[in-house]
Design an enzyme around this catalytic site. Sequence first.
Site, PDB file in Angstrom:
ATOM      1  N   SER A 196      -5.841   4.659   8.788  1.00  0.00           N
ATOM      2  CA  SER A 196      -6.611   4.427   7.565  1.00  0.00           C
ATOM      3  C   SER A 196      -6.003   3.272   6.769  1.00  0.00           C
ATOM      4  CB  SER A 196      -6.611   5.718   6.730  1.00  0.00           C
ATOM      5  OG  SER A 196      -7.010   5.475   5.408  1.00  0.00           O
ATOM      6  N   HIS A 212       0.866  -1.185   0.000  1.00  0.00           N
ATOM      7  CA  HIS A 212       0.000   0.000   0.000  1.00  0.00           C
ATOM      8  C   HIS A 212       0.894   1.222   0.000  1.00  0.00           C
ATOM      9  CE1 HIS A 212      -4.153   1.479   0.558  1.00  0.00           C
ATOM     10  NE2 HIS A 212      -3.538   2.571   0.986  1.00  0.00           N
ATOM     11  N   ARG A 250     -12.107  13.158   5.673  1.00  0.00           N
ATOM     12  CA  ARG A 250     -10.767  13.784   5.737  1.00  0.00           C
ATOM     13  C   ARG A 250     -10.474  14.521   4.448  1.00  0.00           C
ATOM     14  NH1 ARG A 250      -7.195   9.096   6.254  1.00  0.00           N
ATOM     15  NH2 ARG A 250      -5.476  10.577   6.178  1.00  0.00           N
ATOM     16  N   ASP A 273     -13.372   3.332   7.802  1.00  0.00           N
ATOM     17  CA  ASP A 273     -12.413   4.054   6.956  1.00  0.00           C
ATOM     18  C   ASP A 273     -13.129   4.704   5.784  1.00  0.00           C
ATOM     19  OD1 ASP A 273      -9.711   4.881   6.186  1.00  0.00           O
ATOM     20  OD2 ASP A 273     -10.032   3.588   4.463  1.00  0.00           O
ATOM     21  N   LYS A 288      -7.344  -1.072   6.794  1.00  0.00           N
ATOM     22  CA  LYS A 288      -7.723  -1.764   5.547  1.00  0.00           C
ATOM     23  C   LYS A 288      -6.843  -2.987   5.326  1.00  0.00           C
ATOM     24  CE  LYS A 288      -7.459   1.914   2.660  1.00  0.00           C
ATOM     25  NZ  LYS A 288      -7.572   3.197   3.335  1.00  0.00           N
TER      26      LYS A 288
HETATM   27  N1  URA Z   1      -4.041   5.916   1.636  1.00  0.00           N
HETATM   28  C1  URA Z   1      -5.013   5.543   2.493  1.00  0.00           C
HETATM   29  O1  URA Z   1      -5.608   4.495   2.332  1.00  0.00           O
HETATM   30  N2  URA Z   1      -5.305   6.360   3.504  1.00  0.00           N
HETATM   31  C2  URA Z   1      -4.656   7.522   3.725  1.00  0.00           C
HETATM   32  O2  URA Z   1      -4.959   8.195   4.676  1.00  0.00           O
HETATM   33  C3  URA Z   1      -3.636   7.904   2.820  1.00  0.00           C
HETATM   34  C4  URA Z   1      -3.343   7.073   1.777  1.00  0.00           C
END
Ligand code: URA
Length: 453
Positions: A185, A84, A170, A163, A189
């Site tokens: 966040s 990620h 956000r 999220d 996930k």
């Molecule tokens: N990617 C995400 O999933 N969340 C964030 O806050 C920033 C990048």
Amino acid sequence: MTLHAVDLIRKKRDGEGLSADEIRFLVEGAARETIPEEQLAAWLMAVFLRGLSLAELDTLTTAMRFSGDVFQPTGLGRKTVDKHSTGGVGDKTSFLVAPIAAAAGLADPMISGRALGHTGGTLDKLESIPGYRTQLSLDEMRRVLEECGAAIVGQTQNLVPADRKLYSLRDRTATVENPYLICASIMSKKLAAGLDALVIDVKTGSGAFLRNEDESRYLAALMVETGERAGTRTVALLTDMSQPLGQMAGNWIEIQESLALLGGERPRLSEDLREVSLLLAGWMIFLGGQAPSAEAGRALAEEKLTDGSALRIFRAMVAAQGGDLTALDAGERFHQPRFRRDFRAERSGYFVSADCTKIGWAVQRLGAGRERAGEPVEPHAGLAMHVKLGDPVQAGQPLATLFTQDEARFAEPEHLLREALIFGDAPVPPPPLVRQIISVENKNSFLNPPRRP
Ligand code: URA
């Protein structure tokens, strides 16, 4: 005792810590939409300004992870590994690393997000392929994984719903650029996908949410700490985001660039993207136990990219998620923006630096991102860069080509690019692609919050 959101906002605003029950109450309120948006937004801003302790962060991440259903990868017969990124411009590494990891014998259940702030969203890019479905049930996701080894999906009402709510809030309330909120966040996930191992691509430089390298390192250490505490082997690579990664930044055009690399092409302007993707995939393959080291993993990743197996998996995944393969086959011919315009150099010299956040906003304002939550994005908007940091340029040379559906949208991006691209008289070497690797071995050295400038 009855909890009230307003009391918890006040507590955090005044710098006090919240108990585990209080954090769980807020997260449940976000997931079930029982706390109104204005209170959630105020609490996010209080966290943004006051920060969280490691214990609060751990509780927040865990509560968000379990705010809906979680994916149980048992029975897949493969280790589950994912990557990620913390958000960038032109960052399309997901389209390369997920199929490469699958080709190397791993399963990648990737839960991604939409455009956030000035950065592009993996889901928006994939949805530029007609028919591609990002909202899969957990059973559907399992079937795609069984068939292809990789699935790229979004948060849903059932999957990390907290999220989904907070991410979108956000984006609208200037509370994105914060290490605790980014960590919770991303890690909620990733941990909801039941991963064995995770590689985080922490962007640093002018296009990253956290531009300062010390802050990026702190964020990396927070995510490694959170992942390892939850039993997922986690490594973070601090990678450069001083300019868009690769050539394209937008939606469909990023898929198009990824397909070229998956098909074995080696355009000069995409070399940085190829290299970062291979390094990330190499770590995934190593942590997933398919290679004895990250270097050996990188070599295996390159093999899977060049022998066409990653491309076959990407195509299979797109088809399994409902995407139309004729669009992929059409490539450049499928790219049909109504308007395109070159942005040209005003002077000769060398491309010495960029405000990559401004480039990201230019991409969003061309129509690749949204002004309001829930709006559709324009699949063919975006820009193609024609220069990389360090390149010589001649006055009048095209530096970028802009694509949009609405001619009136050119003015603001052109203004942003004029401010963002800086030229000098002498070449300056581009920054290194990878600045640092943070793992369980060295994370503790970076776990102290840096002082805010
Ligand atoms: N990617 C995400 O999933 N969340 C964030 O806050 C920033 C990048």
